[in-house]
Each structure stands twice: as C-alpha cells, then as structure tokens.
Design a protein around this motif. Sequence first.
Motif, mmCIF file in Angstrom:
data_model
loop_
_atom_site.group_PDB
_atom_site.id
_atom_site.type_symbol
_atom_site.label_atom_id
_atom_site.label_comp_id
_atom_site.label_asym_id
_atom_site.label_seq_id
_atom_site.Cartn_x
_atom_site.Cartn_y
_atom_site.Cartn_z
ATOM 1 N N VAL A 5 10.254 29.426 2.045
ATOM 2 C CA VAL A 5 11.670 29.071 2.216
ATOM 3 C C VAL A 5 12.665 29.668 2.020
ATOM 4 C CG1 VAL A 5 12.762 26.756 2.221
ATOM 5 C CG2 VAL A 5 9.846 26.522 2.592
ATOM 6 N N LEU A 6 12.665 30.159 0.620
ATOM 7 C CA LEU A 6 14.173 30.691 0.641
ATOM 8 C C LEU A 6 14.355 31.910 1.169
ATOM 9 C CD1 LEU A 6 13.628 30.756 -3.146
ATOM 10 C CD2 LEU A 6 15.846 29.768 -2.221
ATOM 11 N N GLN A 7 12.904 32.526 1.078
ATOM 12 C CA GLN A 7 12.972 33.779 2.143
ATOM 13 C C GLN A 7 13.858 33.720 3.906
ATOM 14 O OE1 GLN A 7 12.894 37.065 1.696
ATOM 15 N NE2 GLN A 7 11.281 37.269 -0.339
ATOM 16 N N ASP A 8 12.713 32.978 4.613
ATOM 17 C CA ASP A 8 13.521 32.053 5.774
ATOM 18 C C ASP A 8 14.684 31.642 5.858
ATOM 19 O OD1 ASP A 8 11.057 32.923 6.000
ATOM 20 O OD2 ASP A 8 10.243 30.646 6.613
ATOM 21 N N ALA A 30 8.679 15.708 10.876
ATOM 22 C CA ALA A 30 8.983 16.570 11.555
ATOM 23 C C ALA A 30 10.573 16.688 11.971
ATOM 24 C CB ALA A 30 8.668 17.249 12.758
ATOM 25 N N ALA A 31 10.536 18.390 11.720
ATOM 26 C CA ALA A 31 12.942 17.827 12.362
ATOM 27 C C ALA A 31 12.933 17.590 13.230
ATOM 28 C CB ALA A 31 13.371 18.987 11.779
ATOM 29 N N ASP A 32 13.760 17.315 13.611
ATOM 30 C CA ASP A 32 14.252 17.119 15.244
ATOM 31 C C ASP A 32 15.023 18.298 15.826
ATOM 32 O OD1 ASP A 32 15.609 15.797 17.425
ATOM 33 O OD2 ASP A 32 16.641 14.463 16.486
ATOM 34 N N PRO A 33 14.631 18.063 16.666
ATOM 35 C CA PRO A 33 14.275 19.338 17.229
ATOM 36 C C PRO A 33 15.985 20.012 18.290
ATOM 37 C CG PRO A 33 13.029 18.395 19.200
ATOM 38 C CD PRO A 33 13.154 17.827 17.485
ATOM 39 N N GLN A 34 16.622 18.832 18.162
ATOM 40 C CA GLN A 34 17.676 18.601 19.242
ATOM 41 C C GLN A 34 18.736 19.029 18.082
ATOM 42 O OE1 GLN A 34 18.569 15.176 20.930
ATOM 43 N NE2 GLN A 34 19.196 16.018 22.724
ATOM 44 N N ARG A 35 18.647 18.828 16.487
ATOM 45 C CA ARG A 35 19.045 18.863 15.513
ATOM 46 C C ARG A 35 19.215 20.619 14.631
ATOM 47 N NH1 ARG A 35 17.261 16.320 10.059
ATOM 48 N NH2 ARG A 35 16.182 14.791 11.897
ATOM 49 N N VAL A 36 17.904 20.237 15.227
ATOM 50 C CA VAL A 36 17.896 22.399 14.978
ATOM 51 C C VAL A 36 18.457 22.940 15.556
ATOM 52 C CG1 VAL A 36 15.971 23.445 15.065
ATOM 53 C CG2 VAL A 36 15.382 21.664 13.567
ATOM 54 N N GLN A 37 18.368 22.768 17.074
ATOM 55 C CA GLN A 37 18.953 23.364 17.919
ATOM 56 C C GLN A 37 20.419 23.730 18.076
ATOM 57 O OE1 GLN A 37 18.369 26.007 19.527
ATOM 58 N NE2 GLN A 37 16.449 25.250 19.654
ATOM 59 N N SER A 38 20.789 22.687 17.598
ATOM 60 C CA SER A 38 22.671 22.807 17.396
ATOM 61 C C SER A 38 23.371 23.325 16.132
ATOM 62 C CB SER A 38 23.197 20.675 17.517
ATOM 63 O OG SER A 38 22.844 20.135 16.242
ATOM 64 N N VAL A 69 12.997 24.697 7.843
ATOM 65 C CA VAL A 69 13.848 25.772 7.987
ATOM 66 C C VAL A 69 13.143 27.101 8.873
ATOM 67 C CG1 VAL A 69 13.970 27.596 6.394
ATOM 68 C CG2 VAL A 69 14.585 25.224 5.576
ATOM 69 N N ARG A 70 12.311 27.310 9.563
ATOM 70 C CA ARG A 70 11.009 28.410 9.975
ATOM 71 C C ARG A 70 11.658 28.278 11.782
ATOM 72 N NH1 ARG A 70 6.667 32.376 9.167
ATOM 73 N NH2 ARG A 70 7.898 32.258 7.793
ATOM 74 N N TRP A 71 12.151 26.884 11.963
ATOM 75 C CA TRP A 71 12.439 26.640 13.074
ATOM 76 C C TRP A 71 13.916 27.244 13.722
ATOM 77 C CZ3 TRP A 71 10.920 20.975 14.934
ATOM 78 C CH2 TRP A 71 10.986 21.145 16.662
ATOM 79 N N LEU A 72 14.186 26.686 12.460
ATOM 80 C CA LEU A 72 16.025 27.117 12.438
ATOM 81 C C LEU A 72 15.824 29.018 12.569
ATOM 82 C CD1 LEU A 72 19.011 26.502 12.536
ATOM 83 C CD2 LEU A 72 19.275 26.766 10.349
ATOM 84 N N MET A 73 15.530 29.263 11.601
ATOM 85 C CA MET A 73 15.089 31.244 12.096
ATOM 86 C C MET A 73 15.130 31.550 13.185
ATOM 87 S SD MET A 73 13.214 33.165 9.062
ATOM 88 C CE MET A 73 11.480 32.797 10.074
ATOM 89 N N GLN A 74 13.854 31.009 13.701
ATOM 90 C CA GLN A 74 13.502 31.477 15.180
ATOM 91 C C GLN A 74 14.714 31.239 15.986
ATOM 92 O OE1 GLN A 74 9.696 29.192 15.109
ATOM 93 N NE2 GLN A 74 8.768 30.697 13.797
ATOM 94 N N ALA A 75 15.317 29.600 16.361
ATOM 95 C CA ALA A 75 16.378 29.676 17.011
ATOM 96 C C ALA A 75 17.309 30.300 16.744
ATOM 97 C CB ALA A 75 16.715 28.304 16.824
#
Lengths: 553, 553
Positions: A216-219, A182-190, A311-317
């Motif tokens: 993924v492309l849509q996100d 899984a991606a690193d949540p801190q990285r996604v947040q930053s 990507v999805r996580w970043l889209m939400q963030a």
Amino acid sequence: MNGAQALIRTLADAGVALCFTNPGTSEMHFVAALDTEPRLRAVLTLFEGVATGAADGYARMAGKPAATLLHLGCGLGNGLANLHNARKGRVPVLNIVGDHATQHVPLDAQLQSDIETVARNVSPGFVRTSASTAALCRDATDALAACIGPPGGVATLVLPADVSWGRGGAPQAFAPPAPPAAADPQRVQSIARLLAGAGPRTAFLLGARALQDEGVLQDLARIARRTGARLLAEVFPARLRRGAGLPPVPRLAYLAELAAVQLAGLQHLVLVDAKSPVSFFAYPGKPGDLLPRGCALHTLAAPHEDVPASVRWLMQAASAGAAEPLLQPARRPPRPHGPFTADRACQAIGHLLPESAIVVDEAQTSGIRLPSMTAGCPPHDVLTLTGGAIGQALPCAVGAAIACPQRKVLALTGDGSAMYTLQALWTMARERLDVVCVVFNNGAYAILNLELQRVGATGSGAKARAQLDIGNPALDFVRLAEGMGVPARRALTTEDFTQALEHALATPGPHLIDAVLPPALTGLRLRALPRLLDMLAHLPRPLARAVKRGIAP
Amino acid sequence: MNGAQALIRTLADAGVALCFTNPGTSEMHFVAALDTEPRLRAVLTLFEGVATGAADGYARMAGKPAATLLHLGCGLGNGLANLHNARKGRVPVLNIVGDHATQHVPLDAQLQSDIETVARNVSPGFVRTSASTAALCRDATDALAACIGPPGGVATLVLPADVSWGRGGAPQAFAPPAPPAAADPQRVQSIARLLAGAGPRTAFLLGARALQDEGVLQDLARIARRTGARLLAEVFPARLRRGAGLPPVPRLAYLAELAAVQLAGLQHLVLVDAKSPVSFFAYPGKPGDLLPRGCALHTLAAPHEDVPASVRWLMQAASAGAAEPLLQPARRPPRPHGPFTADRACQAIGHLLPESAIVVDEAQTSGIRLPSMTAGCPPHDVLTLTGGAIGQALPCAVGAAIACPQRKVLALTGDGSAMYTLQALWTMARERLDVVCVVFNNGAYAILNLELQRVGATGSGAKARAQLDIGNPALDFVRLAEGMGVPARRALTTEDFTQALEHALATPGPHLIDAVLPPALTGLRLRALPRLLDMLAHLPRPLARAVKRGIAP
C-alpha cells in the motif's frame, strides 16, 4: 463440557491463540479450563493495564485479536487506559470479564459493580453479559466478529461465574469476518481528477492500514510521485512501516503549532483510514481543528473500507502504476559522542537499530529526534500512542514480542510514563521476551513543563512546579527492573548508553536501560519554546518548507 | 480570578485541605492555581490508583474528604478500583477530573472519552460536568455536599479546561452538611423489646460508624453485657477501633463457611450501619445469603442515620447505661521464634504494635492470625478492604499517614496485591511518611489456590497453576522499594522479621519489609481446607461455639 471449556474451545477454533490474564475467583473455571485446550496460550500479568496493553500490541503485530481475562469491574477499570489506546487505534481486543454468578448479583456483595457501564466507554460497539451457558459461545463469536470488524475495536464479553461453571457448553464455529466495504468508484474518480496536476498543495493523510503494508505504501508513493501530492501520516498511528527502501511518510507533529506548519497552504487533504487532523489538546485562543482554512477534505477510504483496493484503484485511475516511488535511502547516523542528551540517545538508537525491529514509541519529549535518527535504518515497525493514554509502551511491547518472537522489540518510554504500568517488566522476564526497554529518565513530567506554558497558565510557583517534578526522590529503574527479574544497566554518558544498547540488542531476553538524562526541555530552551512555536506559524513560506522537512522526516 | 483559582479557594474555605494528584495538560490551570492557596496541600502520585486510594485512607482517618485531581477518562479509569473501595465503604472522596475544553470535545481528539460514563459506576450519587466558570464553584459545593453525605461516598466533578481557565470565577461558601437523620423511635423501641432476655441468639452487626468511635463501642458493649446479645463487625469495615481496654468485636470471616458458623443459630440480627451478610463470592450449590434461615433482620441505624444517637437511645431503652462493658484485657503475644511463617510474622506484629498505630490490612491469606495476635495490643485502628478491590493497602496507608502525622501506619499486603499500586512507595518517600510496609511475599496468588478448589473447578493442570504462581520470576521487594526511595529489608527468618519490624517502627520515615514466606496455604493443608470448611458448617453446637471464639477475636 462446562461453559468455560466450550468458550476456550470456541476461541481456539476461531484462531485466538493468546489470552493475557489477571484472574480472580470469578474466573477460576476459565483458568481451570485452560488445560483442556493446548492452542490457547495464557500469559499472566500482575496488573490489568499490562494485560490490555499487551493484547493491543499483540493485535497490532499479529493482525488478529488476543483475548484478555479480567476480574470484575475493578479489573476492567485497571485495564481501561490501554483499552482506550486500542479503541482509538481501532485495534481488535476481546475482553472477557468475569462477573459474580447471576444469583449473586442482587446481593450486592463487596465486589459487585456495574461492569457493563465501565466497559461502555472503551467498547462502544459490543458489550454483552452472557445470559446462559447455552448462549455463551454464540455471544463469544458475536464479540469476536465485532472486535475484528472492519473497523476493528474493543469488544467486551461479561462472563458470569455460573455461566462459566454451568454444564451444557456448546462450542460454536466462527464465521470468517466480512470483507471490508469496497471504496466508492465515484469517490475514487473524483479524487483522481483533483490529483491531475495537484502538486504539493494536495496531501494524503494516512492511518495505520495505509501505513503498515509495504504494498500500500508503495502504491501511495507512486501516486505521490506521479501527481506531486504529499504523503503525511496521522500523528499517532497504530502501526507504521518505515525505513531504508520504503517510501518515507512524515508524521504530523504532536505540537499543533508544528502540525499547522506541516499543513499550511494545503488545498486538498485526502483521508486514507484517517480522520481530519485536530490538535491533541485545546489551548486558549487557538483553533483545535487543524485543517487549513479553505482546504477541501476528501475520503479515499474510511476505516470500514478496503484500504489496499482503494489505493490500488486510485493508482490506476491516476495512471501512476509506472511511476517510480521515492524511497528512503539507507543511512544511519554515526555512533554518538559528547555530553549525554536525549538527542544523542536517539542517535545511538538510529546507529544500532536492527533489521525488522519493532519500536514501541512512548518517549514523549525525549524522543523528538527519534524519527529523523531512524529514518534510514533497515525496515522496522513503529507502534505509537494511539489514544494518548500513557503507560502503553511496556505492555504493548510485551504483546508485540509475543506476536513476533523472531524480532527485537525496542520499548522507548519516559520515566513518568513507565511508572503507570511498570509491572510489564515482570511478564517480560517470565516469558523471556526479546524486549529492550529504554527509560528516558529526566526526573520530570517534561511534557507538562511545556504544556503548563502552552495553556497560558500563569501565576504558578513552587507548588505547581512540584507537581511536574518526579525527580524527588529519583526513580532508580535499574533496581525496579531487577526487582522484577529484568537485567538492567544505568547509562550516565553517551558511551554508557550506546554500549548498553549494543549489549542488550545482542543478548536474548529482556533488558532495561535507565538513561539518566538532563530534562529534555529546560531553562531557556523551555521558556523560549512557546514563542518559537508562535513564530513558526508565521514563517515566510520557503523557510517554513525547510522547517517542515526537518520536523518529522 | 479564573475558574481554577476560584475552585481551589472554595475547596479550602470548605475545609478541604488535601488534594492527591496525577495531572495532565487539561489540569494545568488547576496546577498553576495551587500557588494561590496555601491551605490546600497537593500530594503528587505516580499513578491514579494511588491518588484515589490515598484519598480514601485520608478520609477514613481525617473524617473529612480529600480531593483527587485526575486527567480525563483514562486517569479516572486508572483510579476506579480504589474508588470502588471508597464507594463500598461509604467514604467521602471528591474527584476533580479534568476534561478537554468544551469546544474541543466534538473534535474527538485522541484522549477524548466519555468521562461521565466511566465515573457513573463508582460515584452513582454525583457526577456532573461543570458547564461554565460562573457555575463551577456551586457545582463544587454540590459535589462536596454529595460526597460528605450522610451517607458519604464518591462524587465526581468533571472540569473542562476552558471552565478552569475562564475568567469570572466566583468562590462559593459551603453550607455545613445536613446532620444525619435521627433513628425512628418505634424501631428503637421494638429492638429494645426483643433485647429483653435476648441472649446470644441475638447479635448486632456493626459497620464502620459503629466501630470507629470508642463511645459508640462502649455503649454497644453495655447493651451486649446487659442483654447477652453478641457484637459482630462486618467482614471489611472502613475503620475499626480496637485493642486493650476497648470492647472486642469479632469480624465476620471472609470465608462464607466460617461466617456461617459465626452466624449459626441466630434468631435476630440487628444492623447498625451495616448490610445483611452475604458471601464474598458465589460458589456452586452454596447459598450467597448468609442470614441463617428463620433469623429476623432489624435495622437500628441505616447508613444515612445518626448512629451514635441511635445506639445511645437503645442503650437507655434497654436500661443498659449502668452495665459494665466487657473490655479487651491488655496482652501481647511473646516474641516469636521458630521457622518463619505468616503466623509468626503476625505474632511479631502483635508483639510490637505501637500505641495508636493505624493498621491497613490487605494481607489476605497471610494475615489470618493477625486479628487474634493484635487483639490485646494498645488501642489502634484497622482499615480494611471495603470493596475487595486489591491494591489498596499501600495507597490507603499514604492517605492515613498524611491525615495522622503523629501516628505510625502499618501497611500489610500480599505480594500480588502490592504489585497493583506499588507506586505508592514513591509518594511515601517523597512525603517522608511514617509508614511501615510489610509485604507477605509467598510467590503466589495464594487466595486463588484456595478459591480454585472452593468453586469446584476441576481438571486444572500446569497451565491453571501457572496463573496463580507469581514466584517465577521471584519479586524482590527490597529492590523495588529502593528503586522508589524507600529503605527496605528482606526477612528470611522469624528473627530477621522481628528485628526489621522493630527497627522500622523505631525509625521515622517509610520502610518496607519483604517477608519471604512459604505459601500460606499449601500442600495437605490447602487440599484439606474445603473439606474442613464443610465439616465446620455441620459441627455440634458447643464445638462450633468454641470455634467461633477462636476465629476472629
């Protein structure tokens, strides 16, 4: 059950359905064992580079590895170039390389060579010589796990003849591969933070696992729409999904000077299954690292990480879930007319490309206009030259066509490139594959005409020019194709070409079109190009932006 | 003077007159520098396996190395199989492999790979990446010395683009290579002693440097005549001089069962530039070491030693100088008639082979009768598949024809073998080489039909058989040749073939004959062969001796 039979059972149980072969004596027990396992299809090739390129193309489209069956170190050597492409694209390929029987190795017979050393370069993650029939199937599942990844890659299992013919083979169950990290949540947040009001000075650079999945492309397109950040694709992705109704993602240009224009002014570059951009070759006095000075580099998802979830996580963030993604409108260029050029051939392809086509693009200089001509065609996949090792398009098309028998495959290649692995045509004919091969036959290593100038090599004369000229004698791809059982047509005019393409796309089975063209980059245009490229790098910004849009839409 | 210019000057000064090329961007400065040096001829190939095979063939006939120019690790990979053949034949080849500029390597661009590792397998004696323009020419002379030997071999010099384009290149003089080591007088004396009244239970096994020189052959034949010892050639010598008026030296058979018959009963085997005989492949339950039990092994001259001097010395020690050597009488088979078979094609070759021909023999199963059919032809040279890596005949013929422009080259190849490196035809057409290519087109990997049985692989069915069948679709070598600019004819009858060969030999330039044949070993004959081979190994001695004479005269 002998080793070979147990191995084949193990592979089939694990879901390996294809083996691309070019066997010799040391693989005869494996060959004999094929008849014991209906789930493993064996596709014969006349040259190992076809087998390895086909395994690469198959895996890109099937999403799972095929095996190759190669004969000793020399057979593996012949397959290295296309294995290099698979390695660079992180495409899973499982090589099974026959070796002499264990007791024969110390005798240093004629074909004795150091197979593991040959394999090391293309499958750094897994090279193993199976030591016994009892260990063989465990070795095979280890190799399979290594090649599936994540990240995927090439794994090489060396199979001594006595391990293959020995009794006591024991099939092994294959444990499903571990999910990606899984991606690193801190990285996604930053990254989400820097996206707030980022605008076009932030870009995402996308690798194959971000480019091949419509979701993924849509996100990503929603994130781009919400934040103003730009989307870019790596120069040679393993697989790229594109066309009408999909988010358009321009590819970085092959020419470093053009890529520099695309990247100019960036303050943040976010990598998604991609690496920081570098130029393809080095040029005297020019930087190889294309990351603009002062641009910060971020990694949303590395190759071993879960791209869709990140990507999805970043889209939400980034609160981008409700954004309306920019989508490519449907449009096709009109049927081309006028003097026959590579650009008009690309236009004809854009005019006719069928829904769900798979385009294997190794058209080099002749395909420069291909991305813009096909941008608004119905959704299709593009497979590119991930490792830069030419001779990939025709073999890769074999594998893609076998993975997707319901789809049309269009293999685009230069004349020089085609000649490395032309034997792929025979396998297309043998397996009656729906592949339309277009050879852009300009009688030259045209890209080298350009590179000879770009590297600043001076003082060249007739001898040097002869090294780039493959038009003497002219290659007749119609005869070459027919010699291997593939129907072919020569196209000397724009109308010829368009009609031949129309016919080939409408008729099942393989076809080749020998598109006889003037050199893609000649005379004034060629001589002017290096200066033009230099100028581009120093354009005023608004003009540069206009150029950017025109390069690789 | 840049590095590339200095390198080319150094090579030309050292007597390197040929460079077989398939360049890319990283070699563009080398390509540009070609025009500064008229003494170095550059011959372009469309595939690296053609370049390396041509360099091998050139060196076998010219007695000195050619250079190859290859593009990065992938280009070297494509050339590995024929470099393997050169390595096993101890043939000098100097690879120049372009690499990325030094500063570009850490960026891991698309074409980045570990070139030295790829090279290691085929050039174990010399692999070096040149570190600076100043050091380049010294590196080149070191590489040249390593490849010339003795013993000769493949040397690989990796040339980074910046070392090539850098200023300050300094050509280096090449010191002539060290003479080979003299034989050990004690060894010569002890071999002379065992030869006293040795008779046919003593044999000499001869490698290329004992087989290619008429003087050495005559000396060996005098020793044989004086002592009754037999002469045998290794199974795949790099070069073999033979024909009417020369001492006949039968080659060891490829099939271990037949070789065992040739070697049966030997008490002493004396190696001259050869290694102790082993079977080509391992077979379950059969020994790979072919030296008969109880047979003592002696070395008159190892590969690094002076073969002609050792042989002469032994001749004197054995008081054989005045012996009358047995020489091959001049005789040719009559013009063949009757149904077209591979044997009759071999007969036609024996009927027509011109004086001083160079025969590159990769005819596999179809060429079984070639040695006997050509034994009494005018003196000619035979170049064979030293390392067993198929796809050698056509490239090797390119090099041999360039080395010996006054001689006819006959390249004999199976259909399967031909397809690995068919691109050689284009270089033949481009350089207007006097090569007659005969493709024995039997639609099969015929030798594998045999090997599938010999290795005891059971249970094979339709899938296995399909792996050995290359007749679906049938390969049309006339079209394939014409597609690359080589005139070609199809031969369906014995008369067609003989006429086509007559025409091709009488007409300058390259030609191809597509000899469409029934499978060489099929049906009853194929099924019976393994049993026949087993029987042969247990024949009563007088019968075995008769068989021996018939195998490879």
